[in-house]
Design a protein around this motif. Structure first.
Motif, short mmCIF file in Angstrom:
data_model
loop_
_atom_site.label_atom_id
_atom_site.label_comp_id
_atom_site.label_asym_id
_atom_site.label_seq_id
_atom_site.Cartn_x
_atom_site.Cartn_y
_atom_site.Cartn_z
N THR A 115 -4.47 20.94 -18.16
CA THR A 115 -4.96 19.41 -18.21
C THR A 115 -5.67 18.77 -16.77
O THR A 115 -6.39 18.67 -15.80
N ILE A 116 -4.06 19.14 -16.24
CA ILE A 116 -3.96 18.90 -14.78
C ILE A 116 -4.68 19.61 -14.13
O ILE A 116 -5.57 19.24 -13.23
N LEU A 117 -3.85 20.80 -14.25
CA LEU A 117 -5.06 21.89 -13.40
C LEU A 117 -5.99 22.34 -13.37
O LEU A 117 -6.50 22.72 -12.54
N GLU A 150 0.16 28.44 -10.15
CA GLU A 150 1.05 28.34 -11.06
C GLU A 150 1.11 26.91 -11.28
O GLU A 150 0.73 26.13 -10.28
N GLU A 151 1.70 26.71 -12.67
CA GLU A 151 1.94 24.85 -12.31
C GLU A 151 2.32 24.60 -11.35
O GLU A 151 3.16 23.01 -11.48
N GLY A 152 4.20 25.59 -11.47
CA GLY A 152 4.45 24.44 -9.52
C GLY A 152 3.89 23.56 -8.75
O GLY A 152 4.50 22.37 -8.00
N VAL A 153 3.33 23.68 -9.08
CA VAL A 153 2.43 22.86 -7.18
C VAL A 153 1.79 21.48 -8.14
O VAL A 153 2.15 20.38 -7.63
N ILE A 154 1.74 21.84 -9.36
CA ILE A 154 2.01 20.13 -11.06
C ILE A 154 3.70 19.29 -9.84
O ILE A 154 3.05 18.51 -9.69
N HIS A 155 3.94 20.07 -10.19
CA HIS A 155 5.65 19.29 -10.22
C HIS A 155 5.87 19.02 -8.65
O HIS A 155 6.11 18.40 -8.39
N THR A 156 4.91 19.87 -7.84
CA THR A 156 5.58 19.34 -6.07
C THR A 156 4.74 18.21 -6.38
O THR A 156 5.31 17.06 -5.62
N HIS A 157 3.45 18.15 -6.68
CA HIS A 157 2.59 17.07 -6.12
C HIS A 157 3.34 15.76 -7.33
O HIS A 157 3.56 14.88 -6.47
N ILE A 158 3.49 16.14 -8.30
CA ILE A 158 4.08 14.60 -9.20
C ILE A 158 5.90 14.12 -8.58
O ILE A 158 6.44 13.03 -8.39
N ALA A 171 1.15 -1.28 0.14
CA ALA A 171 0.05 -0.06 -0.02
C ALA A 171 0.75 1.42 0.05
O ALA A 171 1.94 0.80 0.50
N ILE A 172 0.35 2.39 -0.47
CA ILE A 172 1.48 3.79 -1.33
C ILE A 172 -0.14 4.54 -0.39
O ILE A 172 -0.90 4.31 -0.34
N ALA A 173 0.58 5.28 0.55
CA ALA A 173 -0.45 6.62 1.20
C ALA A 173 0.01 7.83 0.38
O ALA A 173 1.33 8.24 -0.29
N LEU A 174 -1.37 7.53 0.26
CA LEU A 174 -1.52 9.40 -1.51
C LEU A 174 -2.13 9.68 -0.16
O LEU A 174 -3.23 9.70 0.29
N THR A 175 -2.05 11.83 -1.00
CA THR A 175 -2.79 12.61 -0.15
C THR A 175 -4.37 12.19 -1.34
O THR A 175 -3.31 11.89 -3.00
N LEU A 176 -6.04 13.19 -1.35
CA LEU A 176 -6.26 13.37 -2.23
C LEU A 176 -5.58 13.55 -3.43
O LEU A 176 -6.22 12.81 -4.58
N ARG A 177 -4.84 14.66 -3.99
CA ARG A 177 -4.73 15.51 -4.54
C ARG A 177 -3.62 14.13 -5.46
O ARG A 177 -3.59 14.39 -6.85
N TRP A 203 -7.80 20.87 -9.60
CA TRP A 203 -7.85 21.98 -9.00
C TRP A 203 -9.55 22.50 -9.42
O TRP A 203 -9.61 23.59 -9.67
N GLY A 204 -9.10 22.41 -10.99
CA GLY A 204 -10.52 23.41 -11.51
C GLY A 204 -10.08 24.75 -12.06
O GLY A 204 -9.12 25.15 -11.95
N TYR A 205 -11.43 25.14 -13.07
CA TYR A 205 -10.44 25.93 -14.16
C TYR A 205 -10.43 27.45 -13.24
O TYR A 205 -8.95 27.90 -13.49
N ASP A 206 -11.03 27.79 -12.19
CA ASP A 206 -11.17 29.31 -11.30
C ASP A 206 -10.04 28.82 -10.67
O ASP A 206 -8.67 30.06 -9.41
#
Length: 220
Positions: free
Chosen positions: A173-175, A186-194, A147-153, A179-182
């Motif tokens: 597309t990921i954002l 910034e894209e940095g949030v994706i890089h952090t999660h990846i 099992a891998i513990a992941l956050t919802l995001r 996270w929703g259109y609104d």
């Protein structure tokens, strides 16, 4: 998991009939009678399936499909009276998934919808990519029985990539999907999660497509 479907059709009778049949199957259904309204709707909300007419007031179906494809990989079913080869060719060039011409059987339409959702992984309770197993209902991730513990995001990002295995999913597309259109970050949030996902996965199955996005690969 709720499945949201947007039906874009300017004939209110057809639109209401399709909506009723889909709701009877347990789907959540929004409708739009105008192309411009539909454009705003799928930017404001994430849909797992788009049912789209071609001849619409405002933006037509072909242009809507191109706009939708910039932010979503969800399946699109074209539902139109135009049966000529040229319109079908344009639709498939713009990455439509299915094309149904009017008149049509409502039961057959429902089966086509279900087939598209199965193919996209939405109706599946589990998705496997190599050693990775994702349980959609429980939001659990397992790799090689561990099992891998992941956050919802993190789970949502991994699920989006798994549902589109081998395809490049853009940053936009990921954002929009996660996270929703609104979202005004910034894209940095994706890089952090990846980065966090890669640290948790025993094998790096997430490939970076520099300047574009990410894809999930079966490394086995």
């Amino acid at each position: 998991m709720d499945i949201n479907i947007l039906v874009v059709e300017d004939n209110k009778t057809i639109c209401d009939t399709v909506k009723t049949f889909l709701q009877n199957e347990g789907f959540l259904v929004d409708t739009a009678f105008h192309g411009d309204v539909a454009l705003e709707m799928f930017y404001d909300k994430s849909y797992q399936l788009l049912i789209l007419d071609i001849m619409l007031p405002g933006i037509d179906g072909h242009e809507l499909l191109k706009a939708f494809r910039k932010i979503s990989t969800a399946p699109v079913l074209m539902m139109t009276a135009l049966s000529d080869d040229l319109n079908q060719l344009i639709a498939f060039q713009n990455e439509v998934d299915d094309y149904v011409t009017k008149p049509f059987s409502m039961q057959i339409l429902i089966k086509r919808v279900e087939a598209l959702l199965r193919r996209s992984g939405v109706l599946q309770k589990e998705i496997c990519v190599g050693g990775l197993l994702l349980n959609i209902d429980s939001y659990k991730a397992i790799y090689d029985d561990t099992a891998i513990a992941l956050t919802l995001r993190e789970f949502e990002i991994l699920l989006l990539l798994a549902q589109n295995k081998g395809k490049v999913i853009t940053h936009q597309t990921i954002l929009t999907r996660i996270w929703g259109y609104d979202f005004d970050g910034e894209e940095g949030v994706i890089h952090t999660h990846i980065k966090n996902l890669r640290a948790k996965l025993p094998v790096n199955i997430i490939k970076t497509i520099r300047g574009i996005g990410y894809s999930l690969e079966d490394v086995r």
